[in-house]
Design a protein around this motif. Sequence first.
Motif, PDB file in Angstrom:
ATOM      1  N   TRP A  68       6.948  18.027  -7.809  1.00  0.00           N
ATOM      2  CA  TRP A  68       7.023  19.490  -7.856  1.00  0.00           C
ATOM      3  C   TRP A  68       7.488  20.064  -6.528  1.00  0.00           C
ATOM      4  CZ3 TRP A  68       7.381  20.747 -12.553  1.00  0.00           C
ATOM      5  CH2 TRP A  68       6.689  20.034 -13.519  1.00  0.00           C
ATOM      6  N   MET A  69       7.058  19.444  -5.438  1.00  0.00           N
ATOM      7  CA  MET A  69       7.523  19.906  -4.131  1.00  0.00           C
ATOM      8  C   MET A  69       9.018  19.669  -3.979  1.00  0.00           C
ATOM      9  SD  MET A  69       4.400  18.671  -1.716  1.00  0.00           S
ATOM     10  CE  MET A  69       5.285  19.029  -0.237  1.00  0.00           C
ATOM     11  N   ALA A  70       9.471  18.515  -4.412  1.00  0.00           N
ATOM     12  CA  ALA A  70      10.896  18.202  -4.317  1.00  0.00           C
ATOM     13  C   ALA A  70      11.717  19.163  -5.170  1.00  0.00           C
ATOM     14  CB  ALA A  70      11.146  16.760  -4.731  1.00  0.00           C
ATOM     15  N   LEU A  71      11.225  19.497  -6.356  1.00  0.00           N
ATOM     16  CA  LEU A  71      11.937  20.467  -7.197  1.00  0.00           C
ATOM     17  C   LEU A  71      12.050  21.827  -6.503  1.00  0.00           C
ATOM     18  CD1 LEU A  71      10.785  19.930 -10.891  1.00  0.00           C
ATOM     19  CD2 LEU A  71      13.040  19.580  -9.911  1.00  0.00           C
ATOM     20  N   GLY A  72      10.991  22.245  -5.848  1.00  0.00           N
ATOM     21  CA  GLY A  72      11.025  23.519  -5.124  1.00  0.00           C
ATOM     22  C   GLY A  72      12.037  23.505  -3.992  1.00  0.00           C
ATOM     23  N   MET A 130       0.809  -1.185   0.000  1.00  0.00           N
ATOM     24  CA  MET A 130       0.000   0.000   0.000  1.00  0.00           C
ATOM     25  C   MET A 130       0.861   1.262   0.000  1.00  0.00           C
ATOM     26  SD  MET A 130      -3.035   0.731  -0.141  1.00  0.00           S
ATOM     27  CE  MET A 130      -4.281   1.884   0.137  1.00  0.00           C
ATOM     28  N   ARG A 131       2.003   1.199   0.742  1.00  0.00           N
ATOM     29  CA  ARG A 131       2.895   2.362   0.760  1.00  0.00           C
ATOM     30  C   ARG A 131       3.413   2.689  -0.627  1.00  0.00           C
ATOM     31  NH1 ARG A 131       7.192   1.356   5.372  1.00  0.00           N
ATOM     32  NH2 ARG A 131       6.097  -0.510   5.910  1.00  0.00           N
ATOM     33  N   LEU A 132       3.739   1.658  -1.395  1.00  0.00           N
ATOM     34  CA  LEU A 132       4.262   1.873  -2.745  1.00  0.00           C
ATOM     35  C   LEU A 132       3.240   2.593  -3.615  1.00  0.00           C
ATOM     36  CD1 LEU A 132       6.490   1.389  -4.855  1.00  0.00           C
ATOM     37  CD2 LEU A 132       5.344  -0.742  -5.399  1.00  0.00           C
ATOM     38  N   ILE A 133       1.996   2.156  -3.554  1.00  0.00           N
ATOM     39  CA  ILE A 133       0.938   2.784  -4.358  1.00  0.00           C
ATOM     40  C   ILE A 133       0.761   4.242  -3.945  1.00  0.00           C
ATOM     41  CG2 ILE A 133      -1.536   2.751  -4.858  1.00  0.00           C
ATOM     42  CD1 ILE A 133      -1.370  -0.322  -4.539  1.00  0.00           C
ATOM     43  N   LEU A 134       0.695   4.498  -2.649  1.00  0.00           N
ATOM     44  CA  LEU A 134       0.535   5.879  -2.171  1.00  0.00           C
ATOM     45  C   LEU A 134       1.733   6.746  -2.549  1.00  0.00           C
ATOM     46  CD1 LEU A 134      -1.047   5.288   1.338  1.00  0.00           C
ATOM     47  CD2 LEU A 134      -2.145   6.318  -0.649  1.00  0.00           C
ATOM     48  N   ASN A 135       2.935   6.178  -2.457  1.00  0.00           N
ATOM     49  CA  ASN A 135       4.123   6.950  -2.833  1.00  0.00           C
ATOM     50  C   ASN A 135       4.142   7.279  -4.315  1.00  0.00           C
ATOM     51  OD1 ASN A 135       5.624   7.545  -0.485  1.00  0.00           O
ATOM     52  ND2 ASN A 135       6.258   5.413  -0.326  1.00  0.00           N
ATOM     53  N   VAL A 136       3.715   6.353  -5.158  1.00  0.00           N
ATOM     54  CA  VAL A 136       3.694   6.616  -6.607  1.00  0.00           C
ATOM     55  C   VAL A 136       2.653   7.685  -6.930  1.00  0.00           C
ATOM     56  CG1 VAL A 136       3.161   5.594  -8.851  1.00  0.00           C
ATOM     57  CG2 VAL A 136       4.637   4.374  -7.257  1.00  0.00           C
ATOM     58  N   ILE A 137       1.458   7.574  -6.322  1.00  0.00           N
ATOM     59  CA  ILE A 137       0.430   8.594  -6.544  1.00  0.00           C
ATOM     60  C   ILE A 137       0.928   9.950  -6.047  1.00  0.00           C
ATOM     61  CG2 ILE A 137      -1.880   9.357  -5.860  1.00  0.00           C
ATOM     62  CD1 ILE A 137      -2.675   6.373  -5.792  1.00  0.00           C
ATOM     63  N   ILE A 196      14.679  17.673   3.054  1.00  0.00           N
ATOM     64  CA  ILE A 196      13.229  17.781   2.913  1.00  0.00           C
ATOM     65  C   ILE A 196      12.805  17.387   1.501  1.00  0.00           C
ATOM     66  CG2 ILE A 196      11.252  19.339   3.021  1.00  0.00           C
ATOM     67  CD1 ILE A 196      12.814  20.992   5.063  1.00  0.00           C
ATOM     68  N   ALA A 197      13.603  17.724   0.497  1.00  0.00           N
ATOM     69  CA  ALA A 197      13.280  17.334  -0.883  1.00  0.00           C
ATOM     70  C   ALA A 197      13.246  15.819  -1.017  1.00  0.00           C
ATOM     71  CB  ALA A 197      14.293  17.938  -1.851  1.00  0.00           C
ATOM     72  N   ASN A 198      14.177  15.143  -0.391  1.00  0.00           N
ATOM     73  CA  ASN A 198      14.195  13.690  -0.408  1.00  0.00           C
ATOM     74  C   ASN A 198      12.943  13.132   0.268  1.00  0.00           C
ATOM     75  OD1 ASN A 198      14.949  11.019  -0.561  1.00  0.00           O
ATOM     76  ND2 ASN A 198      16.393  11.147   1.109  1.00  0.00           N
ATOM     77  N   TYR A 199      12.555  13.733   1.356  1.00  0.00           N
ATOM     78  CA  TYR A 199      11.358  13.311   2.085  1.00  0.00           C
ATOM     79  C   TYR A 199      10.100  13.612   1.265  1.00  0.00           C
ATOM     80  CZ  TYR A 199       8.264  12.856   6.178  1.00  0.00           C
ATOM     81  OH  TYR A 199       7.289  12.490   7.068  1.00  0.00           O
ATOM     82  N   ALA A 200      10.088  14.731   0.551  1.00  0.00           N
ATOM     83  CA  ALA A 200       8.924  15.108  -0.255  1.00  0.00           C
ATOM     84  C   ALA A 200       8.717  14.174  -1.444  1.00  0.00           C
ATOM     85  CB  ALA A 200       9.067  16.549  -0.750  1.00  0.00           C
ATOM     86  N   LEU A 201       9.766  13.531  -1.904  1.00  0.00           N
ATOM     87  CA  LEU A 201       9.614  12.582  -3.013  1.00  0.00           C
ATOM     88  C   LEU A 201       8.919  11.296  -2.588  1.00  0.00           C
ATOM     89  CD1 LEU A 201      12.963  12.749  -4.987  1.00  0.00           C
ATOM     90  CD2 LEU A 201      10.692  13.361  -5.803  1.00  0.00           C
ATOM     91  N   LEU A 249       4.045  10.945  -5.745  1.00  0.00           N
ATOM     92  CA  LEU A 249       5.119  11.409  -6.614  1.00  0.00           C
ATOM     93  C   LEU A 249       4.565  12.072  -7.860  1.00  0.00           C
ATOM     94  CD1 LEU A 249       8.213  11.430  -7.111  1.00  0.00           C
ATOM     95  CD2 LEU A 249       7.897   9.297  -8.336  1.00  0.00           C
ATOM     96  N   VAL A 250       3.560  11.475  -8.459  1.00  0.00           N
ATOM     97  CA  VAL A 250       2.992  12.002  -9.698  1.00  0.00           C
ATOM     98  C   VAL A 250       2.204  13.290  -9.450  1.00  0.00           C
ATOM     99  CG1 VAL A 250       1.319  11.513 -11.533  1.00  0.00           C
ATOM    100  CG2 VAL A 250       2.944   9.755 -10.832  1.00  0.00           C
ATOM    101  N   LEU A 251       1.403  13.317  -8.389  1.00  0.00           N
ATOM    102  CA  LEU A 251       0.501  14.450  -8.185  1.00  0.00           C
ATOM    103  C   LEU A 251       1.115  15.626  -7.430  1.00  0.00           C
ATOM    104  CD1 LEU A 251      -2.831  12.580  -7.378  1.00  0.00           C
ATOM    105  CD2 LEU A 251      -2.068  13.556  -9.548  1.00  0.00           C
TER     106      LEU A 251
END
Length: 123
Positions: A16-20, A1-8, A44-49, A10-12
């Motif tokens: 963009w948060m990590a880029l900022g 379940m974590r993988l699915i949530l992380n992929v969603i 924080i960027a690593n965590y945001a991904l 990451l895409v949504l």
Amino acid sequence: MRLILNVIWLVLAGFWMALGYLLAGVVCCVLIVTIPFGIASFRIANYALWPFGRTVIDRRDAGAGSFVGNVIWFLVAGLWLSIGHLITGALQCLTIIGIPLGLANFKMIPISLMPLGKEIVEA
């Protein structure tokens, strides 16, 4: 379940948060005095991904320098970042599929308020 949530995530939102946060980290590292803030931004960027399955804990060896740095961070960037996470999280919680993403945004508020003296670990 974590993988699915992380992929969603990451895409949504996460990419963009990590880029900022990466851009802010680069700017902070260019200005020599603010390198500790740049390193915190990269963390924080690593965590945001990939936020699901990870959590933030306090480092026991953080000293007075972390406290002073966190006060400066709070005044310059932390308050605004946390307000952004709060508003984005509230908007994401309006839809059923967005509730986990909104909760992830709420989970990022403490580290965006005061990132120095924190460590991101697997939950």
